[in-house]
Enzyme design. Structure first.
Site, PDB file in Angstrom:
ATOM      1  N   ASP A 264       1.251  -1.366   0.192  1.00 16.27           N
ATOM      2  CA  ASP A 264       0.196   0.488   0.088  1.00 16.27           C
ATOM      3  C   ASP A 264       0.893   0.595  -0.301  1.00 16.27           C
ATOM      4  OD1 ASP A 264      -2.385  -1.998   0.283  1.00 16.27           O
ATOM      5  OD2 ASP A 264      -1.948  -1.587   1.885  1.00 16.27           O
ATOM      6  N   GLU A 265       1.907   1.118  -0.542  1.00 16.69           N
ATOM      7  CA  GLU A 265       2.949   2.508  -0.195  1.00 16.69           C
ATOM      8  C   GLU A 265       3.384   2.942  -1.682  1.00 16.69           C
ATOM      9  OE1 GLU A 265       6.528   2.776   2.114  1.00 16.69           O
ATOM     10  OE2 GLU A 265       5.289   1.489   3.926  1.00 16.69           O
TER      11      GLU A 265
END
Length: 297
Positions: free
Chosen positions: A241-242
């Site tokens: 999720d980055e």
């Protein structure tokens, strides 16, 4: 019915203007737009859309030009653009704009994002062709096949993950897919797979990143008493999720919302963010630079 004498003339396929897009980025300096325009003029092309962005903080220049040109020699055009790219030290990409981008969609249990992509693809509202849907559950086979898209059930366990990811790559390569979309696919891809798909895999995360990463973000949002929930469409990389953010959407909520209410309310934001991200990627509007995106609308 019109008589043959008054009927409009028919122009064969060779007379239909080709539509293309060129995107570029480099250190900012005078003459970039003039050089690109000169190449297009020399090849008899007409610019239909021009978007530029000057990153003054980092002295970078980004641009997207859409253009048409009947009978343009694509090889000669590419060579002239290569010369401009060498002169300005730029990263430049020339792509056809009148071809639909081939996409593989991956999904688990939640169906709202998949349903929207299938509908918009079939209706011609997105410039994509969904070549396959892959899922670790069999639930959405009938919906997928009703839209005329092949469905592949590829179960995933801790022990079978390498084989499942190898099967995914087979499907991507056999269908000629240029983009993989994780439409609420609730499995973490391995670093090896994310590296293979770098820059061509989009995920929808059901929170306004960088807040509430990982599992159950709506429950995390509820625990913090948020007054807005959001969704983030981003490119996938090896950090969970980055990846570089493409599009974000938010929806207002209040103290009366339960985690289930937040989830239901946030699904509209998820659909809107993912659809928009797929659209701008397929229209070649996104330029990746140093872990960030520039979206030229």
């Amino acid at each position: 019915m019109r008589s043959p004498a008054t009927a409009p003339a028919y122009y064969g396929p060779m007379n239909v203007p080709h539509s293309s897009v060129v995107t570029l980025h480099c250190q900012d300096r005078p003459g970039i737009v003039a050089a690109v325009s000169a190449v297009l003029a020399r090849h008899g092309c007409s610019i239909t859309e021009s978007k530029t962005f000057e990153d003054r903080l980092n002295e970078k220049f980004f641009a997207r030009f859409a253009f048409t040109g009947a009978g343009t020699d694509q090889g000669a055009l590419q060579r002239d653009f290569d010369a401009v790219a060498a002169e300005f030290g730029m990263e430049l990409r020339l792509v056809p704009a009148d071809e639909k981008l081939k996409v593989v969609v991956m999904v688990s249990k939640w169906v709202h994002c998949l349903r929207d992509l299938l509908y918009r693809s079939q209706a011609g509202h997105l410039p994509i062709e969904i070549t396959a849907v892959v899922s670790n559950h069999p639930d959405h086979r009938s919906l997928t096949e009703w839209h005329g898209v092949p469905f592949h059930h590829v179960p995933v366990t801790k022990d079978t993950k390498p084989e499942a990811e190898a099967r995914l790559l087979e499907i991507v390569e056999s269908t000629g897919a240029e983009l993989v979309v994780l439409a609420r696919y609730m499995q973490v891809l391995s670093p090896e797979l994310t590296e293979r798909l770098e820059g061509r895999c989009i995920n929808i995360h059901h929170s306004f990143l960088p807040s509430f990463k990982g599992a159950k973000p709506y429950h995390q949002a509820f625990a913090r008493g948020v007054k807005m929930v959001g969704a983030t469409a981003h490119y996938v990389n090896s950090d969970l999720d980055e990846g570089p953010i493409i599009v974000q959407r938010v929806a207002e909520v209040d103290h009366s919302f339960s985690p289930a209410d937040l989830q239901r309310h946030g699904q509209d934001a998820e659909v809107a963010a993912l659809t928009d991200a797929v659209r701008v990627h397929a229209e070649h509007r996104v330029i990746l630079q140093d872990g960030r995106t520039v979206v030229l609308r």
